[in-house]
Design an enzyme around this catalytic site. Sequence first.
Site, PDB file in Angstrom:
ATOM      1  CD  GLN A  75       4.555  -0.594  -0.772  1.00 55.12           C
ATOM      2  OE1 GLN A  75       3.032  -0.179  -0.215  1.00 55.12           O
ATOM      3  NE2 GLN A  75       4.688   0.082   0.503  1.00 55.12           N
ATOM      4  CB  CYS A 106      12.073   1.765   5.751  1.00 56.75           C
ATOM      5  SG  CYS A 106      10.437   0.698   5.037  1.00 56.75           S
ATOM      6  CG  ASN A 163       8.836   0.697  -1.813  1.00 54.88           C
ATOM      7  OD1 ASN A 163       9.764  -0.356  -2.365  1.00 54.88           O
ATOM      8  ND2 ASN A 163      10.254   1.218  -0.867  1.00 54.88           N
ATOM      9  CB  THR A 215       3.340 -16.660  22.659  1.00 61.88           C
ATOM     10  OG1 THR A 215       4.607 -17.598  23.066  1.00 61.88           O
ATOM     11  CG2 THR A 215       2.408 -16.552  22.562  1.00 61.88           C
ATOM     12  CG  HIS A 228       2.748  -2.073   8.540  1.00 63.07           C
ATOM     13  ND1 HIS A 228       3.614  -0.928   8.345  1.00 63.07           N
ATOM     14  CD2 HIS A 228       3.805  -2.835   8.943  1.00 63.07           C
ATOM     15  CE1 HIS A 228       4.491  -0.363   7.662  1.00 63.07           C
ATOM     16  NE2 HIS A 228       4.928  -2.142   7.627  1.00 63.07           N
ATOM     17  CB  SER A 281       3.895  -6.095   5.679  1.00 68.00           C
ATOM     18  OG  SER A 281       3.838  -4.921   6.300  1.00 68.00           O
ATOM     19  CB  THR A 296      11.512  -6.341   7.926  1.00 67.79           C
ATOM     20  OG1 THR A 296      11.495  -5.384   7.279  1.00 67.79           O
ATOM     21  CG2 THR A 296      12.953  -6.952   8.584  1.00 67.79           C
TER      22      THR A 296
END
Length: 395
Positions: free
Chosen positions: A183, A328, A155, A241, A205, A203, A73
């Site tokens: 994806q 989502c 997706n 960080t 995950h 991404s 995102t």
Amino acid sequence: MDSRWTYLDYNATTPVKPAVAARVAEVLAAGGNPSSVHRFGRLARMAVDRARDQVAELAGADPEQVVFTSGATEANTLALRSLAKRAVADGRACGGARILISAIEHDSVVGAAWAVDVPVEEIPVTAAGTLDLKALKIALGAGGKAVVALMLANNETGVLQPVTEAAALVHTAGGWLHCDAVQAPGRVAIDFDTLGADTLALSSHKLGGPQGAGAVVARSVALLSPMQVGGGQERGLRAGTENVAGLAGFGAAADAAADDLSKENEIKALRDDLEDRIKMIAPAVQVLGDRVARLSNTTCFALAGLEAETQVIALDLAGVAVSAGAACSSGKVGASRVLRAMGAAEDIARSAIRVSLGWGSSAADIDRFCAAWSALIARRAMREGNGTFRIAAGQ
Ligand code: PMP
């Protein structure tokens, strides 16, 4: 993931692989801030650098082209805002700037595009689910400087998009192309140069890494302008960080994605078996996006009148996790925007569920899904007194 469940929602998030979890734990235990000069800082910096090499390798890019973010995102937002800024600057003398997004982009791209103070247009997709390149060409012909967003694989349906062809058209027209490739890793090979995109979003995950880590891959990082400033991390492009353990996990997952690619045929066989079986259970079922090249791990199908929400809840009760359209925003189940864009009828767009497989999927998962889906259809047919349906569902 709890092994008593059948998890078939890999496109929403992919279970973390054991090797990845081990790497995250190792880096968490080591501690250290990559900006610190001492030993602990140097070790943390090495962990981030290693992750950058691994993610670059996954994308077929150079490590200098990778800017880490908190996920896709943020990556989509960073890329689109940056490119729009350039389009506004360059477009002053030649017809202004525009953002053109395919009609099937993820909400994060849609949201990012509309949040920029530049006109946005949607480019349609064909009934098969791929971008209408002719429509893109016409839109680009209207002049001005265009930023185009086209995802690599959808997706919901898994349909692969003609990114290389679109990038060529966009570049001929003097614009930029951003590709949400979230994806794709581990499912299709990615080569940043061949794709021809100016920026790419990834991404962690979605490929067996932890949540909260992602990246923009940019043709040149000079294309990017920071959204948050301060500490100067990520070459001043993303202050704050670093999520060291998350990025280390992302890197480890990127490394392991090659494994997934080598098992693509096995995943495809499971997915195809599932589709064959649902067609036997309910011959009226429609598989969406199966007329063109699509991800081997994804199937999206609908039985008119059998609402997606009802299916997802019933399957959940039976221990099977799948999603309705895009998963989502939690709890949001309506008609799929993607399927509508493909011209699907309203009762199909409201009834489609997505089953997505991955590295942990097995034949037992497919058996369990089919048993649960078949039982749900049989119950419904019984309630409606539809004998034909019941016989079909009893197979
Ligand atoms: N793009 C696509 C195509 C996605 O499927 C997702 C996740 N649902 C995102 C972007 C957003 O990614 P993240 O969760 O890392 O913000």
